[in-house]
Motif scaffolding. Structure first.
Motif, PDB file in Angstrom:
ATOM      1  N   ALA A  37       0.838  -8.681  -1.702  1.00 40.60           N
ATOM      2  CA  ALA A  37       2.100  -9.055  -1.649  1.00 40.60           C
ATOM      3  C   ALA A  37       3.109  -8.091  -2.333  1.00 40.60           C
ATOM      4  N   GLY A  38       4.352  -8.086  -1.916  1.00 36.27           N
ATOM      5  CA  GLY A  38       5.299  -7.395  -2.397  1.00 36.27           C
ATOM      6  C   GLY A  38       5.649  -6.097  -1.900  1.00 36.27           C
ATOM      7  N   ARG A  39       6.168  -5.044  -2.691  1.00 43.41           N
ATOM      8  CA  ARG A  39       6.284  -3.649  -2.245  1.00 43.41           C
ATOM      9  C   ARG A  39       5.822  -2.782  -3.262  1.00 43.41           C
ATOM     10  N   SER A  40       5.571  -1.556  -3.078  1.00 44.18           N
ATOM     11  CA  SER A  40       5.063  -0.732  -4.069  1.00 44.18           C
ATOM     12  C   SER A  40       5.679   0.749  -4.009  1.00 44.18           C
ATOM     13  N   HIS A  41       5.496   1.507  -5.035  1.00 38.91           N
ATOM     14  CA  HIS A  41       5.934   2.701  -5.010  1.00 38.91           C
ATOM     15  C   HIS A  41       5.124   3.791  -6.018  1.00 38.91           C
TER      16      HIS A  41
ATOM     17  N   GLU B 292       6.924  -8.196  -6.926  1.00 41.61           N
ATOM     18  CA  GLU B 292       7.114  -9.123  -6.133  1.00 41.61           C
ATOM     19  C   GLU B 292       8.532  -9.670  -6.608  1.00 41.61           C
ATOM     20  N   GLU B 293       9.444  -9.847  -5.598  1.00 42.67           N
ATOM     21  CA  GLU B 293      10.790 -10.493  -6.202  1.00 42.67           C
ATOM     22  C   GLU B 293      11.447 -11.741  -5.387  1.00 42.67           C
ATOM     23  N   ASP B 294      12.079 -12.396  -6.076  1.00 40.12           N
ATOM     24  CA  ASP B 294      12.834 -13.420  -5.485  1.00 40.12           C
ATOM     25  C   ASP B 294      14.435 -13.307  -5.636  1.00 40.12           C
ATOM     26  N   ALA B 295      14.907 -12.965  -4.817  1.00 41.10           N
ATOM     27  CA  ALA B 295      16.726 -12.705  -4.772  1.00 41.10           C
ATOM     28  C   ALA B 295      16.822 -12.003  -5.886  1.00 41.10           C
ATOM     29  N   GLY B 296      16.206 -11.018  -5.895  1.00 40.44           N
ATOM     30  CA  GLY B 296      16.776  -9.893  -7.042  1.00 40.44           C
ATOM     31  C   GLY B 296      16.153 -10.089  -8.315  1.00 40.44           C
TER      32      GLY B 296
ATOM     33  N   PHE C   3       0.800  -1.265   0.079  1.00 40.40           N
ATOM     34  CA  PHE C   3      -0.013  -0.058  -0.073  1.00 40.40           C
ATOM     35  C   PHE C   3       0.870   1.261   0.050  1.00 40.40           C
ATOM     36  N   ASP C   4       2.288   1.401   0.006  1.00 34.50           N
ATOM     37  CA  ASP C   4       2.826   2.464   0.036  1.00 34.50           C
ATOM     38  C   ASP C   4       2.674   3.162  -1.270  1.00 34.50           C
TER      39      ASP C   4
ATOM     40  N   GLY D  41      12.654   2.575  -7.631  1.00 39.93           N
ATOM     41  CA  GLY D  41      11.955   3.149  -6.238  1.00 39.93           C
ATOM     42  C   GLY D  41      11.220   2.014  -5.368  1.00 39.93           C
ATOM     43  N   VAL D  42      10.890   0.953  -6.024  1.00 32.46           N
ATOM     44  CA  VAL D  42      10.036  -0.148  -5.130  1.00 32.46           C
ATOM     45  C   VAL D  42      10.955  -0.628  -4.269  1.00 32.46           C
ATOM     46  N   VAL D  43      11.964  -1.065  -4.882  1.00 31.48           N
ATOM     47  CA  VAL D  43      13.226  -1.770  -3.893  1.00 31.48           C
ATOM     48  C   VAL D  43      13.825  -0.722  -3.212  1.00 31.48           C
TER      49      VAL D  43
END
Lengths: 894, 274
Positions: free
Chosen positions: B169-173, B195-199, B82-83, B271-273
């Motif tokens: 799930a995951g992150r947002s920007h 959503e990411e796995d190990a980059g 929700f960021d 910007g997400v990560v």
């Protein structure tokens, strides 16, 4: 539940009050109209300006967007309720820092800051900037507001009032500041006699159209209102700031020449007018062909029969032989196009009218009370003595409130009905009907010799003056005088034309065309410096006017401070170059200005009356309208030192055409110089008279002591016999001469100078510009009040930044403050001001004007920095991101 | 002319069934649209209905009441996904607007530049519509049909925005591009959730606003990102362009918008990560 039944109880500032307002009413309107809490200001009715910010359960909201129904049963705080210790401390900080100029945004700023300070007692600048991000200020550039918010916790002592004879140079708090900060200041919309009729204007929706009224009487009768049209005007339905060219009707007759032109007035009781819908007003429009651009205007049928080619006027200055340019070692040629720019003061025009015996009294916001009186008298067919203009506080002006707006309109209603009336322009009314900065289409060629010394310049500009003359002639005359910049230009030919179109009327806006011309000249200077292989600052310094140099109008100048300004920027320029080299997208730019103070080659006297009443009160009749710039304070400071009294000894009267002599208009950067000079002369005259009466020597002290005036010299002491009072009156008019057909003469007695350095970053992929830092060096001759002076600089820079980067009034499209953008607190750079004091031989205590100078260098310095950062030459303003990016691409392909 | 501010949703629905009042929430769009000092006609003020305000976590979804204000969203404790929504809330108008304006109002006003829409699109948000006749729900992407146009029926009210847990799930920007910092209508804006796995990007949800009549998701671009490195990825600019229909207006020209959208998209994903 339905809320529109009985009166409700609303709790404001801790007190439960009965309010009779429909719950769907704007809270701002209910507070002001029903509860008399007029400290809450209304600037836009759309949430775009934040002037009406109040705290609802402690959170800032726009009262204009809040229904009364949502405020019931909640805690509501307005500026009138600021009384807690931290709140008083904030208010004192606003006074100390000069955070209120015109004061119209101040209540909204205070409420926003209070909300922040309740959570964060010692905020950072970033936090303060963010807290006031929703409140627009057009005067200050926000710097001093942020200073005040960040320093409020300190609760420092007020600035001490200086002793007699030491007022000049003292950063005293503005003398009219308390009311602005308490929210008790009376602006145009804040006073009206009881039972005043409300008046609204019916405006043309067409660029250019014939119109005929239908059965207006029946329409009016059905609605219990009265309608007034041009045929009701008893005098000459024609006004204009330059009488020989007056061409504008107060109410259009049969043809409307621009969108927004007033064609009829509707007046009625407040309750009726609140529900009035102008939709269906009986008028039939027949649109005509219209011209909006200069090119269309030149080709169109004359909008005014006597002006073929829609040419209002041409201004021209030439000296030497401009053909010398052909022999110059280096040349540059280029052009710039600028947009209509809206003044966007936060206070839309407003005022009230009433009869006092047979005198029509009009209290409204203005910059030019005597001109208002004379124009209104002509339109209404009254002798000037029967019209009295009482300027309300002006919530910003910047040139547009020089022209009459609603004065003849409310005057007409009161004159014909015998009843008091009032009118408040909506934001849209204000934007569609009042003047704008002239759009300019300019080209120039400038050349220098191999050593970088200027050889000559050719300048040509067309300025879109809109449907009526207004200040078009002033722009056309000022531009050729100033288009060389403050440089020695031996061979010169400059021509500027004001062209009519059906666009908005272009008038006065801080600089009368000179800012546009400076954009053309100063950006070309960068290219010329590059061709000559000279540093951009050094190139300017190399060519800067010096004492004794002669301008293109043939005038020898003295007290010329431009070289001092540029030299003061030198160390900053070196630092800036290092800064710019540290990252991609960084650029630095520099630009200069000069500006003549007062009317161009025309008389513009100011008269000051000063005296001591029989009761021993020192009274200054100060007729210069203070629109926020500080004339009340500065004129008093000058007078105090001339007389040898303390500022605190003075009582100020006016401005009021019924009470104060004419101090002219607040424009042309003339009040500090011209009215200040009259105040100096008056102070000296009163001093001489007092010393003569007491037979005391030149060095005696005049002491005002509780109703007595005591003259002291060493051990000598004498009480002045006041009788019925002692009065003096002094007039000052700048010594100028007319310009001949080549523009030769002395257009101004005093010029001011300045230079600004800009550091900015361009987002290389998006073209967005962020200005990081501006260092501004301005030669003010003598800084009468340094805080007011730096306040002018910061505010001027904000307007210059807007002109450069975001402001574009598109007729018919940007008639509000969310489509028309002015800088917010988050758009302003850090600003460092350097006050240069190179005394003017004529100005009071050496002082020069400053008000308009300050925005002239900003836009070209920004454009020069953009070019430095990216190579992009932006030639159409504003430099919106898409234009910058396009210019960057074009530069890469060059 | 009447003004109603009921406490109960059922009362609001009854009023809606009986007439066609204008629904008022934060007032930040209704008041600017009139030059009058009071709202005309029948007004139904829904801000007194407690059930319409606030954020709850239940039944496999996060429910945001339609009358939830932007400042409520900023203050809420919500998953990283929700960021983007929170960042958009901080960029709506000004603090004053954020303290009054509501998420439901933003959606129903259906401006192409509605700040809340791209961040909700990447959360696969649906809108809940209620009327005296019952409930229904529609994906947000289907609810808004055009510039200032929605599928809201007479008698209906948007009661909530619903975000399925699967989409949290995951992150947002979120990034908004405008010509000034505060109080600005965007030239373009982008929301992204990864959503990411190990980059390596496992899934992507992307949305762009102000570059078409309604903000859009970019499914083809989202697919193209899967499997790419979060630190070093290629945006297929042609696929972005195909999804957009930017216009020329006073804020920017169409060509610029299309180009800026790609750049903003890149920056938003970066910007997400953190």
């Amino acid at each position: 539940m339905s809320l529109d039944a009985a009166p409700s109880i609303i709790t404001v500032n801790g007190t439960a009050l009965e309010i009779r307002a429909n719950p769907g009413r704007r809270l701002s309107d209910a507070l002001r109209e029903e509860l008399g809490l007029r400290g809450t200001k209304v600037g836009c009715d759309a949430g775009d300006c934040g002037a009406c910010t109040v705290l609802l359960d402690g959170a800032p909201v726009c009262a204009c967007l809040t229904p009364v129904g949502q405020a019931l049963g909640r805690s509501l705080q307005t500026v009138e309720g600021l009384g807690a210790a931290a709140e008083l401390s904030l208010k004192r900080a606003f006074a100390r820092f000069g955070a209120a100029q015109c004061g119209i945004c101040t209540p909204g700023m205070l409420m926003s800051a209070v909300a922040l300070l309740r959570h964060v007692a010692k905020p950072t600048r970033a936090q303060a900037e963010d807290a006031i991000g929703g409140v627009l200020c057009r005067c200050t550039g926000y710097t001093k507001i942020i200073d005040a918010i960040c320093d409020a916790w300190r609760d420092a002592e007020p600035v001490a009032m200086p002793p007699a004879g030491q007022s000049i140079g003292a950063a005293i708090e503005r003398l009219d500041g308390v009311a602005k900060i308490d929210g008790t200041e009376v602006f145009g919309a804040d006073y009206w006699p009881q039972d005043a009729l409300r008046v609204v204007v019916l405006r043309s929706p067409h660029w250019h159209a014939d119109f005929e009224f239908g059965d207006v009487a029946a329409w009016a009768e059905a609605r219990a209102v009265q309608v007034f049209t041009a045929k009701d005007i008893p005098g000459k339905n024609c006004f204009g700031v330059i009488p020989p060219l007056a061409d504008q009707p107060a109410l259009a007759e049969a043809v409307a020449r621009f969108r927004g032109e007033a064609v009829a007035l509707v007046a009625g009781d407040a309750a009726v007018m609140r529900d009035l819908d102008l939709e269906g007003f009986p008028v039939v429009w027949t649109p005509r062909a219209h011209a909006l651009s200069v090119d269309e205007g030149k080709a169109a049928a004359p909008i005014h029969a006597a002006r073929p080619g829609n040419l209002l006027i041409t201004g021209r200055v030439t000296c030497g032989d401009v053909a010398a340019l052909d022999g110059a070692a280096h040349h540059v040629t280029g052009g710039v196009e600028t947009a209509y720019v809206e003044h966007a003061y936060i206070e839309p025009e407003a005022g009230a009218a009433w009869m006092d015996g047979d005198v029509l009294v009009i209290q409204a916001c203005t910059q030019a009370p005597v001109m208002d009186r004379d124009d209104t008298a002509v339109v209404l067919g009254l002798p000037s003595a029967r019209v009295r203009i009482v300027p309300s506080a002006a919530g910003g002006g910047f040139g547009s409130k020089l022209d009459v707006s609603l004065q003849p309109l409310i005057g007409l209603v009161t004159l014909l009905t015998g009843r008091p009336c009032r009118m408040v322009y909506s934001r849209r009314d204000s934007m569609v009907s009042t003047t704008k900065r002239h759009p300019g289409q300019m080209t120039a060629t400038i050349g220098c010799d191999a050593a970088g010394k200027l050889v000559g310049m050719r300048f040509d500009g067309d300025f879109n003056t809109g449907a009526y003359a207004s200040w078009g002639p002033t722009v056309a005359n000022r531009v050729p005088v100033h288009a060389s910049g403050p440089y020695l230009m031996p061979n010169y030919l400059a021509e500027a034309r004001a062209i009519h179109t059906n666009g908005p009327v272009s008038g006065a806006f801080r600089g009368f065309g000179v800012p546009q011309a400076a954009i053309c000249q100063e950006t070309l200077f960068d290219e010329l410096a590059q061709k000559a292989g000279l540093d951009r600052l050094e190139f300017r310094l190399h060519n800067a006017l010096r004492d004794g140099d002669v301008t293109p109008t043939g005038q020898a100048l003295h007290g010329v401070g431009i070289a001092d300004c540029l030299e003061a920027l030198r160390p900053h320029w070196a630092d800036a170059q290092e800064w710019a080299a540290q990252a991609d997208g960084r650029g630095i730019g520099i630009a200069s200005c000069w500006y003549g103070c007062g009317n161009t080659s025309l008389p513009n006297p100011s008269t000051i009356r000063l005296g001591i009443t029989g009761a021993g009160q020192l009274v200054l009749h100060q007729g210069a309208t203070d629109i926020g710039q500080g004339a009340n304070t500065v004129v008093t400071q000058i007078c105090a030192d001339a007389l040898g009294a303390r500022v605190s000894d003075f009582e100020l009267i006016g401005p009021d055409t019924g009470l104060t002599p004419d101090c002219g208009k607040t424009s042309a950067s003339r009040q500090t110089y011209v009215t200040g000079k009259a105040a100096e002369l008056a102070g000296l005259a009163l001093r001489a008279e007092v010393l003569r009466r007491t037979n005391m020597g030149e060095d005696a002290a005049i002491c005002f002591e509780d109703g007595a005036v005591v003259i002291r010299r060493g051990a000598q002491s004498e009480r002045l016999d006041l009788g019925d009072g002692i009065w003096v009156e002094e007039t000052y008019d700048p010594p100028t001469t007319a310009l001949d057909e080549n523009g030769q003469g002395t257009p101004y007695a005093v010029y001011g100078y300045g230079a600004q350095l800009v550091k900015l970053e361009v987002d290389l992929a998006l073209g967005k510009v962020r200005v990081d830092h501006i260092v501004a060096a301005h030669d003010v001759g003598r800084a009468i009040n340094p805080v007011l002076a730096t306040g002018q600089i910061e505010g001027g820079i904000a307007q210059g930044l807007g002109l450069a980067l975001m402001e574009e009034y598109v007729p018919g499209r940007t008639e509000n403050l969310h489509d028309y953008l002015i800088p917010t607190s988050g758009d302003m750079p850090r600003i460092d001001s350097i006050l240069i004091e190179k005394p003017d031989p004529v100005g009071p205590f050496g002082a020069k004007g400053l008000g308009e100078h300050v925005l002239i260098p900003t836009a070209p310095a920004i454009l020069n920095a953009i070019r430095h950062a990216t190579g992009a030459r932006v030639t159409r303003l504003p430099a919106l991101p898409h234009r910058v990016l396009a210019a960057m691409k074009a530069a890469r392909h060059d | 002319m009447s003004y109603h501010r009921p406490d109960a949703l059922t009362d609001a629905l009854a009023l809606l069934a009986a007439g066609s009042p204008t629904i008022l929430a934060g007032g930040t769009d209704l008041y600017p649209a009139t030059s009058a000092q009071e709202l005309r006609g029948d007004i139904l003020d829904i801000t007194g209905i407690a059930a319409l305000r606030g954020i709850t976590d239940a039944a496999g979804e996060i429910r945001i009441g339609a009358a939830t204000r932007w400042s409520d969203l900023v203050a809420a404790d919500l998953p990283d996904a929700f960021d983007a929504l929170k960042l958009s809330a901080r960029e709506v108008g000004s603090v004053q607007i954020q303290n009054a304006g509501t998420l439901g109002g933003n959606i129903c006003n259906a401006s192409p530049a509605a700040d809340g829409v791209p961040p909700l699109l990447i959360l696969d948000a649906a809108v809940e519509l209620v009327s005296a006749a019952g409930h229904r729900r529609l994906p947000l992407a289907e609810f808004i049909t055009g510039n200032r146009a929605t599928r809201l029926k007479p008698g209906e009210i948007v009661s909530a925005v619903l975000v399925p847990k699967a989409a949290t799930a995951g992150r947002s920007h979120f990034l908004k591009l405008g010509a000034r910092k505060y109080l600005v209508i965007s030239i373009a804006m982008v929301a992204a959730r990864l959503e990411e796995d190990a980059g390596v990007i496992r899934s992507a949800a992307l949305s762009i606003g102000s570059c078409s009549a309604v903000a859009v998701r970019l499914p083809a671009v989202e697919r193209a990102l899967i499997g790419q490195s979060v630190a070093d990825f290629d945006i297929p600019a042609d696929l972005v362009g195909q999804a957009l229909s930017p216009i020329d207006d006073i804020r920017a020209d169409a060509h610029y918008r299309a180009e800026a959208a790609v750049e903003l998209l890149t920056r938003t994903i970066k910007g997400v990560v953190p």
